[in-house]
Write an enzyme that holds these catalytic residues in place. Structure first.
Site, PDB file in Angstrom:
ATOM      1  CG  ASP A 449      17.810  71.607  61.555  1.00  0.00           C
ATOM      2  OD1 ASP A 449      17.676  70.345  60.891  1.00  0.00           O
ATOM      3  OD2 ASP A 449      17.302  72.476  61.307  1.00  0.00           O
ATOM      4  CD  GLU A 452      20.671  66.340  56.558  1.00  0.00           C
ATOM      5  OE1 GLU A 452      19.683  66.104  57.366  1.00  0.00           O
ATOM      6  OE2 GLU A 452      21.058  67.599  56.526  1.00  0.00           O
ATOM      7  CG  ASP A 513      12.165  70.361  57.137  1.00  0.00           C
ATOM      8  OD1 ASP A 513      12.417  70.109  58.404  1.00  0.00           O
ATOM      9  OD2 ASP A 513      13.132  71.067  56.452  1.00  0.00           O
TER      10      ASP A 513
END
Length: 775
Positions: A449, A452, A513
C-alpha cells in the site's frame, strides 16, 4: 497553494519572461549509418505585443547575455541520436548541454530491453530537404531546415510531426515549439517536446486516470500522488506513455515530473513538458495491440499471477484477529460463496497501522496454524503493510539507527515519519528479512500500500535526488515485494497501489480508495481502461467502493463489474461481507461469483495470453476493434479478454444502451438473445450487467468449486456461442502446463464437434452450444 506532495506543473517553466528558450532550428550534421547528428538551437526570449488594448506575448530571437563574452554559445549546436529498436519502434534522444560520461548508457529500472536495435529493418534515403527512414510499417523523416521529425504510416499518411517556431506564423496564438528552457532561478534545463494533433485525433493512456478517457483537451501532471478517490485528476500510477487513434504511440523514458498538455492550451498541439535536461523519446507505429506489444517489450510484460489469485479476495477495513479471519472463512463456505483469499488489512499488528511485520500476540493465538488451517480450506492469506513508519512504531528507532530511511539535504528525515529508502541495498535486505519471515510462515501475498509520497527534495542512498527518484519509488517498492515473494513462494503476486513505467512487471495493482457512489464506480472503470492502455495486464478495484458503507443496490451492481475484472476483491469500510446485508444480497453475490468460478478456464487462458502479449485483461473496445470509430468513443464498457463484452450498470436501472463493435453479431451470455453490431438497448440478466459474447467464440467452463484449489481441470465444458458463425474458436491454458492451446469447434446442425483435441486425451471435453434467439 503549495502543499506537500503537490504535483509540479513543468509547463510553468515555459511561461516565465525571465527564462531563456532554445528552439530546435536546423539539422547541422547527421550520419545515417550511426543515427548520430547535431541540431542547432536558436536562442529566444519572451516579449510583449499590444493589440487594441489587449496584451499578449511572443518569442523573439535574443542575443548573448553572459560574461565573459564569447565563452557561451548563443545558438548551441548539440548532439542527438536516432536509433531503430524494431521495425515499429524508433528512439530519439536529445540533450541540452554537457552530459556526464557514461550517463547515456546507464541501466534503467524502467527498461528491460534498451540496447536492442533493428537497423536492417529500416531503409534510408536522402533528399535535399530530409533524411527518410522506411520500414514496412511506416516512415520517420528528419527534415533539415527547419528541423522537424515527422512520422507516417505505411500508406504515407502523416501521423504526427514536431512543432517548429515557424508554425507560429499560422496562428495568433503563441505556441511553444520543440525545444528547451533554461531557468533563471537555478539554470535547470527542461524539454518541450511539442507535436501536432490532427483534427479528430484522440489520445489515450498516460497511466491510471479517472477523468475523461480520451485525454485530448486535458492537462496531466505525471507525478505519483495519493489520488484519494476515483474522480479527480491525481494518479497513483501515472505513466509517461500514450497512444493515438491515428496509429502511433510515444513513451518518454524519464522518472522526472512531466506535464502533458494534450491540446488544452492549443487544440492542435500536444506538448510534453519534461522536467529533465535530456529527452529520451520512443515512438511506436501500429495499431493498439502492436503498440502495447512494442511498449511492454521495452518496459516489461506482466508475468502470469498464480491461479488462486484469480479467485475472490474477501476483505474489509479491517479484520483484527485470528478469530475474525476464521469466522469469515467459515461463513464464506457456509453460504457457498466461492473464495480464495482472506485479506488482513491494517489491523493485524498489535497496534493498528503500526507496521512491525508481526501478528498481534493478544489477538492471534497461532497465526502459522491459522494460515495452515485456512490453506486446507482453500484459502490463502494476504497481509497489508506500508513503507512509512510513524514515530511510535517500535521499528522507528531501529530504522533510524541503521540509516535505512530517505534523508533531506541536512541529513535528517524530511518528514515526521521515516520512509524506507529502496535505493539502499541494506534497506532492501532488512525489508526482505521482514517480509520473508511472513512468507515462510505461509502468507501468500503482501499488499504494497501507499508509496506515492517519496520526498521530492529527499537525498537518496544512490546519490540521486527526489526529483528523479519520487516517481521511481513505487517501482522500486513493487520490485522489492515481488522479488522476495517470488523467491520464497514461486508466485508472481503482490497487491500494489502505486506505480510508474515498468511497475506492470510486478502484478497485481488495484485502483486505490474508490468513491462509494455510482460516479465513483464509473470513474474506476475509466481508470482501469486507462492503466490497461499503459502496459498493465492485471488490475483490480475495491468492489463496492472504499470510503463509506456501500448501499446494497450499488454493491450488487458493482459486484457484477468486479467478477468480470482480472482480479476480484471486496474491500473498504464495513460491512463488506454480503451476509451482513441479508439473504438477498448473499444470493446475488453467490450467483455472480459462481459465474466467475465457472469461467475460470476462460479467465486463466485470457490472462496467460494477455501476459504474453502485453495486453490488458480489461481492455478498451478499440484494442480488439481499432477500425471501428465507435469503439474509440466508448468509455463505460469494456472487453473482458478478447471475447466477452461487459457493460456495467452505473445507476439503479435494469437496462442500458450498449455499443457493440465490429461487423458480427453478439450473443447475450445470460439470455442467449442475439444483437447486431452498433447501438442497442439491452436488458441486464440476473447478474446486473449486459454481458455479451462475440459470435464465433468458444468459451471454456469448469465445474463449480468453492476454491480454485478444489477445481477439477480434467473435465471442461466448451460452449460455442454461434449465430452466423459456422465455427467457434477459443483458448485454454491448463494450470499444470501454463501453455496456451487453441480450440476450434465446428458447429453443424447445432451440434458442436471438436476439430482436434489440443490436450491429447488428458481432458474430457463436454461440448455444447448456447441457444440463441434473435431480438
Amino acid at each position: 497553494m503549495d502543499i506537500l506532495n503537490k504535483p509540479p506543473d513543468i509547463s510553468k517553466d515555459f511561461l516565465e519572461f525571465e527564462n531563456t528558450y532554445y528552439l530546435a532550428e536546423q539539422l547541422e550534421a547527421f550520419d545515417p549509418l550511426t543515427g548520430r547528428g547535431t541540431i542547432k538551437y536558436r536562442r529566444h526570449a519572451y516579449s510583449t505585443i499590444l493589440s487594441f488594448n489587449s496584451m499578449d506575448v511572443q518569442l523573439e530571437d535574443t542575443g548573448p547575455k553572459e560574461f565573459p563574452p564569447g565563452e557561451y554559445e548563443v545558438s548551441p549546436v548539440l548532439p542527438f541520436r536516432l536509433e531503430f529498436i524494431s521495425p515499429r519502434t524508433v528512439r530519439l534522444r536529445l540533450v541540452t548541454g554537457i552530459e556526464a560520461p557514461g550517463k547515456e548508457d546507464e541501466p534503467s529500472l524502467m527498461l528491460v530491453c534498451e540496447n536492442k536495435q533493428s537497423n536492417d529493418a529500416w531503409q534510408h534515403s536522402e533528399t535535399r530537404e530530409a533524411h527518410r527512414f522506411t520500414s514496412k510499417y511506416g516512415t520517420v523523416t528528419l527534415f533539415k531546415n527547419p528541423w522537424r521529425i515527422e512520422c507516417a504510416d505505411a500508406d504515407g499518411k502523416v501521423l504526427t510531426s514536431s512543432c517548429h517556431r515557424s508554425d507560429n506564423d499560422t496562428t495568433f496564438t503563441p505556441l511553444m515549439p520543440f525545444g528547451w528552457v533554461r531557468r533563471i532561478s537555478d539554470y535547470a534545463r527542461h524539454f518541450s517536446a511539442a507535436f501536432h494533433l490532427q483534427p479528430g485525433e484522440k489520445i489515450y493512456g498516460y497511466g491510471e486516470h479517472y477523468t475523461e478517457f480520451n485525454r485530448r483537451g486535458q492537462k496531466l501532471h505525471l507525478f505519483t500522488d495519493d489520488a484519494r478517490g476515483s474522480q479527480n485528476e491525481k494518479s497513483h500510477k501515472p505513466v509517461p506513455f500514450f497512444m493515438s487513434n491515428r496509429g502511433y504511440g510515444m513513451f518518454v523514458h524519464t522518472s522526472a515530473p512531466l506535464t502533458c498538455d494534450v491540446g488544452k492550451y492549443y487544440n492542435g498541439l500536444h506538448s510534453l513538458f519534461v522536467g529533465e535536461d535530456v529527452l529520451d523519446l520512443f515512438i511506436f507505429l501500429g495499431d493498439p495491440k502492436a503498440i502495447l506489444d512494442e511498449y511492454t517489450g521495452l518496459t516489461g510484460k506482466a508475468p502470469m499471477p498464480p491461479l488462486w489469485s484469480f479467485g475472490y479476495w474477501m476483505s474489509r477495513i479491517t479484520y483484527y484477529s485470528e478469530q475474525e479471519g476464521r469466522d469469515v472463512a467459515a461463513k464464506l463456505r457456509e453460504h457457498r460463496i466461492p473464495a480464495d483469499v482472506i485479506h488482513f488489512d491494517s489491523g493485524w499488528f498489535e497496534t493498528d497501522i503500526h507496521c512491525d511485520y508481526e501478528f498481534s500476540v493478544s489477538r492471534f493465538d497461532d497465526p502459522a496454524r491459522m494460515i495452515s488451517d485456512l490453506r486446507e480450506q482453500g484459502f490463502r492469506v494476504s497481509l497489508w503493510q506500508l513503507p512509512y513508519f510513524v514515530p511510535r512504531n517500535k521499528l522507528f528507532r531501529e530504522i533510524l539507527e541503521k540509516g535505512l530511511y530517505i534523508r533531506d539535504g541536512k541529513g535528517n528525515s524530511p518528514y515526521e515519519d521515516l520512509i524506507l529508502d529502496f535505493t539502499n541495498p541494506e534497506t532492501i535486505e532488512w525489508y526482505r528479512e521482514k517480509l520473508g519471515d511472513l512468507l515462510r510462515m505461509g502468507v501468500a501475498a503482501i499488499k504494497a500500500d501507499f508509496g506515492e509520497a517519496a520526498p521530492m527534495h529527499g537525498v537518496y542512498h544512490n546519490g540521486r535526488g527526489g526529483y528523479v527518484e519520487h516517481n521511481l519509488y513505487p517501482t522500486r517498492y513493487n520490485k522489492a515485494v515481488a522479488d522476495i515473494t517470488r523467491e520464497i513462494t514461486g508466485d508472481d503476486i503482490i497487491w500494489a497501489r502505486s506505480g510508474w513505467a515498468g511497475s506492470q512487471r510486478y502484478p497485481v495493482h488495484w485502483g486505490g480508495d474508490a468513491c462509494t457512489s455510482d460516479a465513483g464506480m464509473a470513474g474506476v472503470l475509466r481508470g482501469g481502461l486507462s492503466i490497461g492502455l499503459s502496459g498493465f495486464s492485471f488490475w483490480s478495484h475495491d468492489v463496492g467502493g472504499f470510503v463509506a458503507k456501500t448501499p446494497e443496490n450499488l454493491y450488487h451492481r458493482w459486484m457484477a463489474f468486479g467478477v468480470l475484472s482480472s482480479h476480484t476483491r471486496s474491500h473498504g469500510q464495513p460491512p463488506k461481507e454480503p451476509w451482513e446485508y441479508g439473504e438477498t444480497l448473499t444470493e446475488q453475490f453467490r450467483n455472480a461469483l459462481n459465474m466467475r468460478y465457472r469461467l475460470m478456464p476462460y479467465i486463466y487462458a485470457q490472462a496467460k495470453d494477455s501476459s504474453e502479449r502485453g495486453l490488458p485483461m480489461m481492455r478498451a473496445l478499440f484494442v480488439e476493434y481499432p477500425d471501428d470509430p465507435g469503439a474509440w468513443d466508448t468509455d463505460d464498457q469494456y472487453l473482458f479478454g478478447s471475447d466477452i463484452l461487459v457493460a456495467p450498470l452505473f445507476e439503479d436501472a435494469g437496462s442500458r444502451d450498449v455499443y457493440l463493435p465490429g461487423m458480427h453479431p453478439w450473443i447475450d451470455y445470460q439470455s442467449g438473445e442475439v444483437y447486431q453490431p452498433g447501438w442497442q438497448h439491452i436488458t441486464a440478466g440476473e447478474i446486473p450487467a449486459a454481458i455479451l459474447v462475440r459470435d464465433g467464440a468458444a468459451i471454456p467452463h469448469i465445474p463449480l468449486a468453492q476454491s480454485t484449489a478444489f477445481m477439477d481441470w480434467s473435465t471442461l465444458e466448451l460452449v460455442a456461442f454461434t449465430h452466423d458463425a459456422e465455427s467457434a474458436r477459443g483458448l485454454i491454458c491448463l494450470p499444470s502446463e501454463n501453455t496456451i492451446k487453441h480450440i476450434r469447434l465446428i458447429v453443424q446442425n447445432e451440434t458442436p464437434q471438436l476439430e482436434h483435441d489440443p490436450c491429447k486425451g488428458t481432458v474430457a471435453f463436454a461440448l455444447s452450444q448456447k441457444k440463441s434467439t434473435d431480438t
